[in-house]
Design a protein around this motif. Structure first.
Motif, mmCIF file in Angstrom:
data_model
loop_
_atom_site.group_PDB
_atom_site.id
_atom_site.type_symbol
_atom_site.label_atom_id
_atom_site.label_comp_id
_atom_site.label_asym_id
_atom_site.label_seq_id
_atom_site.Cartn_x
_atom_site.Cartn_y
_atom_site.Cartn_z
ATOM 1 N N VAL A 1 10.663 2.535 -0.537
ATOM 2 C CA VAL A 1 10.541 1.480 -1.277
ATOM 3 C C VAL A 1 11.823 0.890 -1.802
ATOM 4 N N PHE B 1 1.071 -1.464 0.024
ATOM 5 C CA PHE B 1 0.033 0.066 -0.036
ATOM 6 C C PHE B 1 0.964 1.194 0.143
ATOM 7 N N ILE B 2 1.932 1.192 0.454
ATOM 8 C CA ILE B 2 3.043 2.346 0.489
ATOM 9 C C ILE B 2 3.198 2.865 -1.194
ATOM 10 N N GLY B 3 3.164 1.661 -2.044
ATOM 11 C CA GLY B 3 3.188 1.938 -3.445
ATOM 12 C C GLY B 3 1.929 2.346 -4.072
ATOM 13 N N ILE B 4 0.776 1.766 -3.568
ATOM 14 C CA ILE B 4 -0.464 1.767 -4.283
ATOM 15 C C ILE B 4 -1.027 3.357 -3.824
ATOM 16 N N TYR C 1 -0.022 -6.534 -7.304
ATOM 17 C CA TYR C 1 0.765 -5.079 -7.479
ATOM 18 C C TYR C 1 2.304 -5.367 -7.092
ATOM 19 N N PRO D 1 -3.197 -5.900 -4.047
ATOM 20 C CA PRO D 1 -1.762 -5.626 -3.488
ATOM 21 C C PRO D 1 -0.713 -6.546 -3.649
ATOM 22 N N GLY E 1 1.207 6.762 -7.174
ATOM 23 C CA GLY E 1 0.683 5.449 -7.123
ATOM 24 C C GLY E 1 -0.347 5.414 -7.941
ATOM 25 N N MET F 1 7.853 1.688 -7.502
ATOM 26 C CA MET F 1 6.661 0.816 -7.594
ATOM 27 C C MET F 1 5.377 1.611 -8.465
ATOM 28 N N HIS F 2 6.073 2.646 -9.074
ATOM 29 C CA HIS F 2 4.885 3.107 -10.214
ATOM 30 C C HIS F 2 5.771 3.331 -11.572
#
Lengths: 269, 274
Positions: free
Chosen positions: B229, A110-113, B26, B23, A118, B38-39
């Motif tokens: 991250v 969720f840190i990424g999402i 992901y 998640p 994100g 992470m994007h």
């Protein structure tokens, strides 16, 4: 071996109870009576009832309440639909599977999402709302916690619904009850035990979460769990930490008495 | 009408599943991102997997985690068998309930409290924080759940079986090893398995009792995730996910084989958030 006497091979289990169940609680109680210098005092308890701690306790409860309420709101319909689904054992296994994945990894995702770049913020951008600070807010904390707890809410409700006699529903319909009335007067009251155990399985851990607050809420949300961790591992004030822990133990006992006594909580009915 | 409603309800269920798994997938998806974030997926790479396998510290931690998990669940299962026997022997209802409540204290307690109180206990008892304290606490919190998995099998066992064995001249050791243990074997297996997953999954309790220099996977992931991250965590989690699915599949096959005798639903085995 006479069956009346206590045979010696049972000793390890009783030793386990004495050492790891009874002794820890007594030790926490004992330590809560000492201040940081090691003086015997009740000052920790006096401190606990000052506005700082009371506000923290209140917000901790508020968040735990929100988490429990939202989990219930999402889980009840899901559990209901699961009981009607084909291959429900498989679906159920699929619900359980994520609980076997390390909690921290799911939280980390969720840190990424929720991050600034994100996917959630991209969607908000596309919708014209613009990106928001989602991470490190109360919202993200509640969302991630609900995410983590949903399976533990679904399972007990599912088994309660499974035990429901379908002829009761047919009877309600024959007597002219609408869908909502049937739910309110028949289904919900008969599955209240599942709801109760679900709420217990969520509420108590929600009071004591600390890794999610640290990773997702960025210390914006402080729960009783965060306070205990802080006192034990950072400030080394074990006395105050134990006092907060005593309070949590007290609340836990209270919740269990209020929500249905000593029933086994997290496993099945 | 009926059809439309069905479609809506299916949509809801599917939505719940999507959210539950999003998640996880992901994380897995971005573990292959050469961009390092992470994007914004830039290109496919296996670099982070290489990083995981070359990280000796991480590999030692994985081994630590597995050693603790296997050792603690084995010992906890033995204690739990004894515990189940102890609880079953008690005839008075009151005493039995007390014993069961004591047994369940650690299951319902928040992890923070278990962790903090164990930290006090080990410090007072002079147990050095590290391997031994982590092992002891994992044994401690695994015992009650294993007891709960074994006890029903023991109570379903017809008491005349043990009596018959005794009448036929079996010693109490023989009764235990040749009659009781084989009957409760499915319970022992699921108890061991649950203890294993508890131990592999535990973070909060371990976090309190690790001390410096010793770490398990959850604690390591926590400290790495706090620094932000890093896609090697994603690669690691993908590997863990596959391992978990494998473990669950093996367990599922093992239990459904036995399920014909006692239809235990998998729901009863659900773990607790740690």
């Amino acid at each position: 071996m006479a069956s009346k006497s206590k045979p010696f091979y049972l000793i390890p289990y009783y030793l386990w109870i004495a050492l790891f169940v009874v002794a820890p609680v007594l030790l926490v109680l004992y330590y809560s009576l000492f201040d940081i210098e090691g003086n015997l005092t009740l000052s920790n308890y006096a401190d606990f009832f000052t506005p700082v701690y009371l506000r923290m306790t209140l917000s901790s409860f508020w968040y735990a309440f929100l988490i429990t309420a939202f989990s219930l709101l999402v889980a009840y319909p899901a559990a209901w639909l699961l009981t009607r689904a084909k291959h429900k054992q498989l679906w159920l296994l699929l619900i359980i599977l994520p609980t076997w994945i390390n909690l921290l990894l799911k939280t980390y995702a969720f840190i990424g999402i929720f991050g600034t770049f994100g996917p959630v913020n991209s969607i908000l951008d596309v919708l014209g709302i613009g990106s928001q600070q989602i991470l490190f807010t109360g919202f993200s904390f509640v969302f991630v916690s609900v995410y983590i707890f949903i399976p533990f809410m679904i399972l007990p409700i599912f088994s309660a619904l499974e035990d429901l006699n379908p002829s009761l529903l047919a009877a309600a319909r024959d007597l002219g009850a609408s869908g909502w009335t049937t739910f309110r007067r028949v289904v919900f009251p008969l599955t209240i035990s599942g709801v109760r155990s679900g709420c217990m399985a969520v509420f108590i851990p929600a009071l004591s979460l600390f890794m999610i607050t640290r990773l997702i809420a960025g210390n914006r949300v402080i729960t009783l769990g965060t306070a205990i961790e802080q006192h034990f591992l950072v400030t080394q004030d074990w006395g105050m930490g134990s006092t907060v822990a005593m309070f949590l133990i007290f609340v836990m006992a209270l919740v269990m008495v209020l929500l249905g006594g000593r029933k086994e909580v997290r496993h099945g009915k | 009408m009926e059809n439309k409603r069905n479609r809506w309800s299916n949509l809801y269920l599917v939505l719940v599943f999507v959210v539950l798994y999003a998640p996880i997938f992901y994380l897995m998806y971005y573990s292959f991102n050469s961009g390092g974030t992470m994007h914004k997926f830039e290109g496919f790479t296996l670099e982070y997997y290489r990083e995981v396998f070359q990280d000796t510290r991480l590999i030692i931690i994985v081994i630590n985690t597995l050693v603790i998990a296997l050792l603690s669940s084995a010992i906890a299962t033995v204690i739990a068998v004894i515990g189940a026997l102890a609880i079953q022997r008690v005839r008075s209802r009151r005493a039995k309930n007390t014993l069961l409540s004591l047994n369940n204290v650690l299951i319902v307690s928040p992890d923070v409290i278990i962790g903090a109180s164990f930290l006090i206990l080990f410090t007072i008892a002079g147990v050095k924080l590290g391997f031994s304290s982590v092992l002891l606490s994992h044994i401690a919190f695994s015992v009650p759940i294993a007891v709960l998995m074994i006890l029903p099998h023991l109570e379903e066992m017809s008491p005349s079986l043990a009596d018959a064995a005794r009448d036929l001249g079996a010693s109490s050791t023989d009764v235990l090893t040749k009659v009781i243990l084989p009957v409760i074997r499915p319970g022992i297996f699921s108890g061991f398995f649950m203890a294993l997953t508890y131990s592999l999954d535990d973070f909060a309790v371990t976090f309190f009792v690790t001390g410096n220099g010793y770490s398990t996977l959850s604690v390591e992931i926590y400290s790495r995730a706090r620094q932000g991250v890093s896609l090697s965590i994603n690669a690691l989690s993908t590997l863990i996910f596959l391992f978990t699915v494998l473990l669950v599949a093996v367990y599922y096959v093992l239990t459904t084989k036995k399920a014909k005798q006692s239809p235990a639903e998998p729901a009863a085995d659900a773990g607790v958030p740690r």
